[in-house]
Design a protein around this motif. Structure first.
Motif, PDB file in Angstrom:
ATOM      1  N   GLY A   1      41.719  36.079  14.929  1.00  0.00           N
ATOM      2  CA  GLY A   1      41.726  37.488  15.323  1.00  0.00           C
ATOM      3  C   GLY A   1      41.652  38.488  14.188  1.00  0.00           C
ATOM      4  N   ILE A   2      40.876  38.189  13.140  1.00  0.00           N
ATOM      5  CA  ILE A   2      40.689  39.154  12.047  1.00  0.00           C
ATOM      6  C   ILE A   2      39.814  40.301  12.555  1.00  0.00           C
ATOM      7  CG2 ILE A   2      39.728  39.495   9.740  1.00  0.00           C
ATOM      8  CD1 ILE A   2      42.317  37.852   9.835  1.00  0.00           C
ATOM      9  N   GLU A   3      40.283  41.525  12.383  1.00  0.00           N
ATOM     10  CA  GLU A   3      39.597  42.689  12.933  1.00  0.00           C
ATOM     11  C   GLU A   3      38.906  43.548  11.884  1.00  0.00           C
ATOM     12  OE1 GLU A   3      42.769  44.587  15.054  1.00  0.00           O
ATOM     13  OE2 GLU A   3      42.493  43.359  16.841  1.00  0.00           O
ATOM     14  N   ASP A   4      39.332  43.461  10.652  1.00  0.00           N
ATOM     15  CA  ASP A   4      38.761  44.291   9.580  1.00  0.00           C
ATOM     16  C   ASP A   4      37.571  43.561   8.957  1.00  0.00           C
ATOM     17  OD1 ASP A   4      38.185  45.472   7.043  1.00  0.00           O
ATOM     18  OD2 ASP A   4      40.182  46.377   7.015  1.00  0.00           O
ATOM     19  N   PRO A   5      36.375  44.134   9.006  1.00  0.00           N
ATOM     20  CA  PRO A   5      35.206  43.453   8.439  1.00  0.00           C
ATOM     21  C   PRO A   5      35.314  43.206   6.945  1.00  0.00           C
ATOM     22  CG  PRO A   5      34.676  45.720   9.028  1.00  0.00           C
ATOM     23  CD  PRO A   5      36.018  45.433   9.610  1.00  0.00           C
ATOM     24  N   HIS A   6      36.008  44.071   6.232  1.00  0.00           N
ATOM     25  CA  HIS A   6      36.182  43.864   4.792  1.00  0.00           C
ATOM     26  C   HIS A   6      37.066  42.646   4.533  1.00  0.00           C
ATOM     27  CE1 HIS A   6      35.098  48.174   5.127  1.00  0.00           C
ATOM     28  NE2 HIS A   6      34.362  47.893   4.072  1.00  0.00           N
ATOM     29  N   ASN A   7      38.106  42.477   5.357  1.00  0.00           N
ATOM     30  CA  ASN A   7      38.952  41.289   5.227  1.00  0.00           C
ATOM     31  C   ASN A   7      38.152  40.021   5.525  1.00  0.00           C
ATOM     32  OD1 ASN A   7      41.426  42.313   4.386  1.00  0.00           O
ATOM     33  ND2 ASN A   7      42.184  42.624   6.461  1.00  0.00           N
ATOM     34  N   LEU A   8      37.374  40.044   6.599  1.00  0.00           N
ATOM     35  CA  LEU A   8      36.595  38.860   6.943  1.00  0.00           C
ATOM     36  C   LEU A   8      35.605  38.530   5.830  1.00  0.00           C
ATOM     37  CD1 LEU A   8      35.777  36.603   8.804  1.00  0.00           C
ATOM     38  CD2 LEU A   8      34.298  38.205  10.048  1.00  0.00           C
ATOM     39  N   GLY A   9      34.934  39.546   5.304  1.00  0.00           N
ATOM     40  CA  GLY A   9      33.996  39.308   4.204  1.00  0.00           C
ATOM     41  C   GLY A   9      34.679  38.702   2.991  1.00  0.00           C
ATOM     42  N   ALA A  10      35.866  39.218   2.675  1.00  0.00           N
ATOM     43  CA  ALA A  10      36.614  38.689   1.521  1.00  0.00           C
ATOM     44  C   ALA A  10      37.033  37.239   1.760  1.00  0.00           C
ATOM     45  CB  ALA A  10      37.842  39.555   1.265  1.00  0.00           C
ATOM     46  N   MET A  11      37.416  36.917   2.994  1.00  0.00           N
ATOM     47  CA  MET A  11      37.833  35.542   3.307  1.00  0.00           C
ATOM     48  C   MET A  11      36.656  34.574   3.244  1.00  0.00           C
ATOM     49  SD  MET A  11      40.478  36.236   6.434  1.00  0.00           S
ATOM     50  CE  MET A  11      42.013  37.121   6.171  1.00  0.00           C
ATOM     51  N   ILE A  12      35.500  35.018   3.693  1.00  0.00           N
ATOM     52  CA  ILE A  12      34.305  34.177   3.593  1.00  0.00           C
ATOM     53  C   ILE A  12      33.965  33.925   2.129  1.00  0.00           C
ATOM     54  CG2 ILE A  12      31.807  34.137   4.014  1.00  0.00           C
ATOM     55  CD1 ILE A  12      32.414  35.614   6.678  1.00  0.00           C
ATOM     56  N   ARG A  13      34.128  34.938   1.303  1.00  0.00           N
ATOM     57  CA  ARG A  13      33.885  34.769  -0.129  1.00  0.00           C
ATOM     58  C   ARG A  13      34.875  33.775  -0.729  1.00  0.00           C
ATOM     59  NH1 ARG A  13      33.748  39.674  -4.628  1.00  0.00           N
ATOM     60  NH2 ARG A  13      32.728  38.482  -6.282  1.00  0.00           N
ATOM     61  N   THR A  14      36.148  33.896  -0.347  1.00  0.00           N
ATOM     62  CA  THR A  14      37.162  32.953  -0.823  1.00  0.00           C
ATOM     63  C   THR A  14      36.847  31.537  -0.367  1.00  0.00           C
ATOM     64  OG1 THR A  14      38.898  34.650  -0.865  1.00  0.00           O
ATOM     65  CG2 THR A  14      39.617  32.367  -0.748  1.00  0.00           C
ATOM     66  N   ALA A  15      36.431  31.400   0.904  1.00  0.00           N
ATOM     67  CA  ALA A  15      36.094  30.075   1.435  1.00  0.00           C
ATOM     68  C   ALA A  15      35.002  29.429   0.596  1.00  0.00           C
ATOM     69  CB  ALA A  15      35.654  30.191   2.890  1.00  0.00           C
ATOM     70  N   ASN A  16      34.000  30.208   0.242  1.00  0.00           N
ATOM     71  CA  ASN A  16      32.898  29.674  -0.549  1.00  0.00           C
ATOM     72  C   ASN A  16      33.368  29.241  -1.928  1.00  0.00           C
ATOM     73  OD1 ASN A  16      30.525  30.431  -2.647  1.00  0.00           O
ATOM     74  ND2 ASN A  16      29.679  29.562  -0.771  1.00  0.00           N
TER      75      ASN A  16
END
Length: 247
Positions: A106-121
């Motif tokens: 349930g992540i709602e902030d697009p900046h948070n999601l983008g940062a998490m995808i970057r961390t995942a990579n």
């Protein structure tokens, strides 16, 4: 503010997008409309596996913007195509590695999601799983916030996070979620096939999802405030998993 590049307004643009095979992230239909074109859109949505959200006219007015004629329909295009959960597992097998997945509840902030995808990579995760409803999808803001990582990171979207966790447990994956009341992360065994579960920015991991996790991890904090930003917490826990996997 809507992202005009990825927002479709009106019946024909939405129908044509479905028929062209474009990835529709969210579909909004005015509640109470049942005419022919609406039925066509709902039929195309079903074929594409997109669940419509029935909303009031005021919500569509807000999405469309002042003066736009939405005809009771609007949709958000995904900036990137989604992968399947199986493709995430296949990515781990291709590298002969234990699966390492991010599950975002349930992540709602697009900046948070983008940062998490970057961390995942950067952490070497094999993919990210996000929730279909009440969460941000792969918008252009997410893509920009990932700083290019979305080009190289698989993201799957699922209807039910808890059910997905149950299915992945059959693949031998253990799950750890972040919660302030959990055990200190350094005391947990986070090696092997692992899924890192991060919750909503305000409410954290939902109760039902938390109950399905095998471990609950807390991050040591010494300051005067009681929590970290969701994407920061994700990064801290992800790199504890990386540390343990390296050892």
């Amino acid at each position: 503010m809507r992202d005009e590049e990825f927002t479709l307004i009106g019946r024909n643009p939405v129908i044509e997008a479905f028929r062209a095979g474009k990835a529709i992230d969210r579909l909004f239909v005015q509640d109470g409309l049942h005419d022919g074109p609406i039925s066509t859109i709902l039929r195309e949505a079903k074929k594409a596996g997109v669940k419509p959200e029935f909303v009031k006219k005021e919500r569509l007015d807000e999405i469309a913007g002042q003066g736009a004629s939405h005809q009771g329909v609007a949709a958000y295009l995904a900036a990137f195509h989604y992968s399947s959960v199986q493709e995430l597992l296949d990515a781990a097998r291709e590298k002969n590695e234990d699966p390492f997945l991010f599950i975002l509840d349930g992540i709602e902030d697009p900046h948070n999601l983008g940062a998490m995808i970057r961390t995942a990579n950067l952490a070497g995760a094999h993919g990210v799983i996000i929730r279909e409803r009440r969460a941000v999808g792969l918008t252009s803001t997410v893509a920009k916030s990932s700083a290019g990582a979305l080009e190289h990171t698989r993201v799957a979207k699922v209807t039910n996070i808890g059910q997905t966790i149950e299915e992945l447990k059959k693949e031998g994956i253990w799950f750890v979620c972040a919660d302030m009341d959990g055990e200190l992360m350094y005391k947990l065994n986070l090696k092997g096939a692992i899924g890192l579960v991060i919750g909503n920015e305000g409410e954290g991991v939902s109760r039902l999802v938390k109950e399905k996790c095998d471990m609950v991890a807390s991050i040591p904090m010494k300051g005067d405030i009681d929590s970290l930003n969701a994407s920061v917490a994700c990064g801290v826990l992800a790199y504890e998993i990386v540390r343990q996997r390296l050892n």
